[in-house]
Design a protein around this motif. Sequence first.
Motif, short mmCIF file in Angstrom:
data_model
loop_
_atom_site.label_atom_id
_atom_site.label_comp_id
_atom_site.label_asym_id
_atom_site.label_seq_id
_atom_site.Cartn_x
_atom_site.Cartn_y
_atom_site.Cartn_z
N TYR A 188 0.81 -1.23 0.00
CA TYR A 188 0.00 0.00 0.00
C TYR A 188 0.85 1.29 0.00
CZ TYR A 188 -3.50 3.44 1.13
OH TYR A 188 -4.31 4.55 1.10
N SER B 219 -2.72 8.25 -4.31
CA SER B 219 -4.05 8.83 -4.48
C SER B 219 -4.01 10.33 -4.27
CB SER B 219 -5.01 8.18 -3.49
OG SER B 219 -6.02 9.11 -3.18
N HIS C 225 -12.08 7.23 2.19
CA HIS C 225 -12.34 5.82 2.47
C HIS C 225 -13.81 5.51 2.76
CE1 HIS C 225 -8.20 4.64 2.12
NE2 HIS C 225 -7.86 5.68 2.86
N TYR D 243 -11.04 -2.36 -11.42
CA TYR D 243 -10.23 -1.12 -11.34
C TYR D 243 -9.91 -0.89 -9.86
CZ TYR D 243 -9.05 3.70 -12.91
OH TYR D 243 -8.43 4.89 -13.24
N ALA E 190 -11.81 0.14 -6.18
CA ALA E 190 -11.45 1.33 -5.39
C ALA E 190 -12.61 2.31 -5.42
CB ALA E 190 -10.18 1.95 -5.96
N ASN F 178 -13.99 3.83 -3.21
CA ASN F 178 -13.77 4.98 -2.32
C ASN F 178 -13.10 6.14 -3.05
OD1 ASN F 178 -11.85 2.82 -2.24
ND2 ASN F 178 -10.67 3.95 -0.75
N GLU G 241 -12.59 10.68 -8.02
CA GLU G 241 -11.28 10.86 -8.67
C GLU G 241 -11.19 10.01 -9.94
OE1 GLU G 241 -8.07 10.39 -5.83
OE2 GLU G 241 -6.60 9.98 -7.40
P1 TYD Z 1 -7.35 1.81 -1.13
O1 TYD Z 1 -8.77 1.95 -1.41
O2 TYD Z 1 -6.66 2.96 -0.56
O3 TYD Z 1 -7.07 0.68 -0.16
P2 TYD Z 1 -7.41 -0.66 0.48
O4 TYD Z 1 -6.42 -1.55 -0.19
O5 TYD Z 1 -7.07 -0.26 1.87
O6 TYD Z 1 -8.82 -1.16 0.34
O7 TYD Z 1 -6.53 1.35 -2.44
C1 TYD Z 1 -6.71 1.99 -3.63
C2 TYD Z 1 -6.15 1.13 -4.73
O8 TYD Z 1 -6.64 1.59 -5.96
C3 TYD Z 1 -4.63 1.16 -4.81
O9 TYD Z 1 -4.15 -0.14 -5.10
C4 TYD Z 1 -4.35 2.08 -5.98
C5 TYD Z 1 -5.57 1.91 -6.84
N1 TYD Z 1 -5.92 3.10 -7.61
C6 TYD Z 1 -5.75 3.08 -8.99
O10 TYD Z 1 -5.30 2.07 -9.55
N2 TYD Z 1 -6.09 4.19 -9.70
C7 TYD Z 1 -6.58 5.32 -9.10
O11 TYD Z 1 -6.88 6.32 -9.79
C8 TYD Z 1 -6.76 5.32 -7.68
C9 TYD Z 1 -7.30 6.52 -6.99
C10 TYD Z 1 -6.41 4.18 -6.97
#
Ligand code: TYD
Length: 393
Positions: A61, A66, A231, A302, A362, A364, A368
């Motif tokens: 991570y 982001s 989140h 995604y 993702a 959350n 974006e």
């Molecule tokens: P996140 O939601 O922060 O975490 P968790 O693993 O705690 O559930 O992880 C976001 C993931 O999405 C991270 O692997 C990066 C990916 N990501 C993209 O590929 N493209 C994007 O535009 C964004 C915002 C995230």
Amino acid sequence: MIKKFLNLGYQPLANSYLREKQINKKEKKFKLEIVFNDKNFLVSINKKIPTKEMFNSDYPYRSSLSKTMVKSFKNISSTIKKKFNPKFIIEIGSNDGAFLFNFNKKNIIGIEPCKNVATITKQKKYKTIDKYWTKNLARSLTKNNNCDLIYSANTLSHIENLKETFGAINLALSKNGVLILEGPALLPCIKNNIYDQFYCEHIYVFSTIALNEILKNFNLEIFDLNILNTHGGSTRYFIKKKYNKKYKIKKKVQKEISKEKKFGLHKFETYLSFSKRVNKSKEELINILKKLRKDNKKIIGYGATAKSCTVLNYCKINDKYIRYFLDTTPDKINKYLPGSKIKIKKYRKLSKKDADVVFLGAWNFKKEILKKEKKFKKAGGKFLIHVPKVKLI
Ligand code: TYD
């Protein structure tokens, strides 16, 4: 009494992305059940995994990937400077420095036990300790409670031993010091059927009523809070030592407690009906994926998040439904999601040639991502989202 309310089935470790040569090997799985403690209102997972199995030099991570998180850390950093003007800050769980870098190197120390991530901030000459946050560490870093601000975002829910954590905070924090904690909030999680907030690393999802009860044991109290969008809905708590009269407890704190109680976060029945909604959400997601597959739609994912690991394994979704995931995180690319064994490919802009429907792991970062992928939507591409309700957008 601890009461069980949700069974999310057998789950692998959410951030243990598999290398090609590992995909035929048997994975370690554990039964993920969610429980409610009716004494202190704390919601947690029932099985605690040894920390070293999750937070090690393979930890993938990265907060800095982001824009939403970078912006959020920038904003809170400027608030901290204006409101508290701290001379000595400790960040618990500094990851790749998205918060740390907003401060002068002389004033801040990062604690980050995942050595691969800690190296990133060390290379930029920010003092980073690649150890777990403990009382011993607090003693060795601070002299007579001289830390005036401790910040920790999206980390406390990962640490099982709250006694050690808050004990160490008490040792480090100065008399008038402030502790700022932020993380996913329980109210939006239960309200919006966000069951994927639960996975091996998220031992707890805190509510204000639960945190309030826990803090009483450490002579700490919440004096202010902010509701955040990050989140899927987070809360940022401002906490002080009980005898510190420098800060008055804002009305907002009691208001939030009343809101949570009105929703029923102190009652077990609330969690039972959440559990029913989660089962329904699973059926709906499976049905929609089956229909899309029958209609020969190309589906990809995604954001290979830890959250998607819970969804994919709970709903038993594999690469028959979702061909592959796209992700920007270097450490995830060309690996496979644990359990479901769906391949993760390097992110490239979405195109209708590659997919008709994109499952938003993702979710959350929906705002974006949708902004970034306007062209795909314009060309008729759809996103499949499962919270608050399963739907195509
Ligand atoms: P996140 O939601 O922060 O975490 P968790 O693993 O705690 O559930 O992880 C976001 C993931 O999405 C991270 O692997 C990066 C990916 N990501 C993209 O590929 N493209 C994007 O535009 C964004 C915002 C995230």
